[in-house]
Design an enzyme around this catalytic site. Structure first.
Site, PDB file in Angstrom:
ATOM      1  N   LYS A  14      25.197 -44.166 -19.444  1.00 28.77           N
ATOM      2  CA  LYS A  14      25.369 -42.750 -19.102  1.00 28.77           C
ATOM      3  C   LYS A  14      26.545 -42.547 -18.144  1.00 28.77           C
ATOM      4  CE  LYS A  14      21.088 -42.111 -17.535  1.00 28.77           C
ATOM      5  NZ  LYS A  14      20.463 -43.430 -17.750  1.00 28.77           N
ATOM      6  N   ARG A  90      14.753 -35.885 -15.554  1.00 27.05           N
ATOM      7  CA  ARG A  90      14.022 -37.113 -15.862  1.00 27.05           C
ATOM      8  C   ARG A  90      12.525 -36.856 -16.022  1.00 27.05           C
ATOM      9  NH1 ARG A  90      18.119 -40.743 -13.309  1.00 27.05           N
ATOM     10  NH2 ARG A  90      17.661 -42.908 -13.798  1.00 27.05           N
ATOM     11  N   ARG A 129      25.316 -55.849 -14.591  1.00 28.71           N
ATOM     12  CA  ARG A 129      25.802 -54.820 -13.676  1.00 28.71           C
ATOM     13  C   ARG A 129      25.504 -55.189 -12.216  1.00 28.71           C
ATOM     14  NH1 ARG A 129      23.988 -48.657 -14.768  1.00 28.71           N
ATOM     15  NH2 ARG A 129      22.327 -49.065 -13.288  1.00 28.71           N
ATOM     16  N   ARG A 135      24.091 -52.294  -6.322  1.00 30.15           N
ATOM     17  CA  ARG A 135      22.844 -51.522  -6.264  1.00 30.15           C
ATOM     18  C   ARG A 135      21.648 -52.446  -6.133  1.00 30.15           C
ATOM     19  NH1 ARG A 135      22.874 -46.882 -10.850  1.00 30.15           N
ATOM     20  NH2 ARG A 135      20.632 -47.211 -10.559  1.00 30.15           N
ATOM     21  N   ARG A 147      11.948 -49.725 -13.903  1.00 30.17           N
ATOM     22  CA  ARG A 147      12.739 -48.512 -14.208  1.00 30.17           C
ATOM     23  C   ARG A 147      12.669 -48.191 -15.698  1.00 30.17           C
ATOM     24  NH1 ARG A 147      17.949 -50.729 -11.894  1.00 30.17           N
ATOM     25  NH2 ARG A 147      19.023 -48.903 -12.704  1.00 30.17           N
TER      26      ARG A 147
HETATM   27  P1  AMP Z   1      20.462 -43.628 -11.751  1.00 31.19           P
HETATM   28  O1  AMP Z   1      21.698 -43.832 -10.935  1.00 31.19           O
HETATM   29  O2  AMP Z   1      20.545 -42.411 -12.636  1.00 31.19           O
HETATM   30  O3  AMP Z   1      20.089 -44.872 -12.519  1.00 31.19           O
HETATM   31  O4  AMP Z   1      19.268 -43.351 -10.736  1.00 31.19           O
HETATM   32  C1  AMP Z   1      18.888 -44.322  -9.783  1.00 31.19           C
HETATM   33  C2  AMP Z   1      17.523 -43.969  -9.207  1.00 31.19           C
HETATM   34  O5  AMP Z   1      17.595 -42.702  -8.557  1.00 31.19           O
HETATM   35  C3  AMP Z   1      16.412 -43.827 -10.235  1.00 31.19           C
HETATM   36  O6  AMP Z   1      15.807 -45.072 -10.557  1.00 31.19           O
HETATM   37  C4  AMP Z   1      15.445 -42.897  -9.491  1.00 31.19           C
HETATM   38  O7  AMP Z   1      14.736 -43.609  -8.504  1.00 31.19           O
HETATM   39  C5  AMP Z   1      16.410 -41.969  -8.756  1.00 31.19           C
HETATM   40  N1  AMP Z   1      16.724 -40.772  -9.569  1.00 31.19           N
HETATM   41  C6  AMP Z   1      17.924 -40.449 -10.111  1.00 31.19           C
HETATM   42  N2  AMP Z   1      17.859 -39.298 -10.782  1.00 31.19           N
HETATM   43  C7  AMP Z   1      16.570 -38.867 -10.672  1.00 31.19           C
HETATM   44  C8  AMP Z   1      15.865 -37.757 -11.180  1.00 31.19           C
HETATM   45  N3  AMP Z   1      16.457 -36.838 -11.957  1.00 31.19           N
HETATM   46  N4  AMP Z   1      14.542 -37.657 -10.853  1.00 31.19           N
HETATM   47  C9  AMP Z   1      13.943 -38.558 -10.076  1.00 31.19           C
HETATM   48  N5  AMP Z   1      14.538 -39.646  -9.591  1.00 31.19           N
HETATM   49  C10 AMP Z   1      15.852 -39.814  -9.881  1.00 31.19           C
END
Ligand code: AMP
Length: 194
Positions: A14, A90, A129, A135, A147
């Site tokens: 993404k 999400r 990654r 991260r 996740r």
């Molecule tokens: P990402 O960078 O999109 O992989 O997001 C990393 C982490 O941030 C996720 O595993 C969630 O813990 C949190 N997170 C990101 N976007 C959301 C969302 N829309 N709703 C809830 N938690 C989120």
């Protein structure tokens, strides 16, 4: 306005595809993951709260991410051609709220692009990654798997939400970055010519 929800499990690509989409279509990139990591770095109240969930590979509370997105939409109101929502919504609560937020601004979600990638490939990409993302949630296989489980349980139903609205387009997320991007462009152009 062109408002694209870029959807898919962790490791689907993404972030990479968002960068290409925003530059081709001149859109703003709204990644809730990036915004939450920035809030953690700044140790804001939201950041401190969200970190408890992110560290375990769980979702941050809906009200926190919805608040963040609402403030971003206000900030760019009237100045953007549209948005790429990356990692948001999400949950189905977030999806319903996004319709309200964009509706209040006389706009709507144009389409959801769902990147479809096989499980084994996701694990490989996320483990790889971990070598450069810095991260914490990429560095531990238990958190990576959690996740993906959370995605399957809580996030996958969001796909149905957009399918019911006739807005879902599945994109094969395997192959080269450019091949995947070409599939995305084909889907966007169909919507633009509608
Ligand atoms: P990402 O960078 O999109 O992989 O997001 C990393 C982490 O941030 C996720 O595993 C969630 O813990 C949190 N997170 C990101 N976007 C959301 C969302 N829309 N709703 C809830 N938690 C989120």
């Amino acid at each position: 306005m062109l408002n694209i929800v870029l959807f898919g499990p962790p490791g689907a690509g993404k972030g990479t595809q968002s960068q290409k989409i925003i530059s081709k279509y001149n859109l703003k990139h709204l990644s809730t993951g990036d915004m939450l990591r920035s809030a953690i770095q700044r140790q804001t109240e939201n950041g401190v709260e969200a970190q408890k969930f992110m560290d375990r590979g769980e979702l941050a509370p809906d009200e926190i991410v919805i608040g963040i997105i609402g403030r971003c939409l206000d900030k760019h109101n009237g100045t953007a051609n549209g948005f790429v929502f990356d990692g948001f919504p999400r949950t189905t609560v977030q999806a319903a709220e996004l319709d309200v937020l964009v509706g209040q601004r006389n706009s709507s979600v144009s389409l959801m692009l769902g990147l479809e990638v096989e499980y084994d490939e996701l694990i490989l990409r996320l483990e790889n990654r971990a070598n450069y993302s810095g991260r914490a949630d990429d560095a531990d296989i238990t958190i990576i798997k959690n996740r993906i489980d959370v995605y399957n349980q809580r996030t996958r139903p969001v796909m149905e939400f957009y399918k019911e609205q006739g807005k879902y387009v599945g994109i094969k997320g395997m192959g080269s970055v450019d091949e995947i991007f070409q599939r995305i462009c084909n889907a966007v152009e169909l919507v633009e010519n509608r």
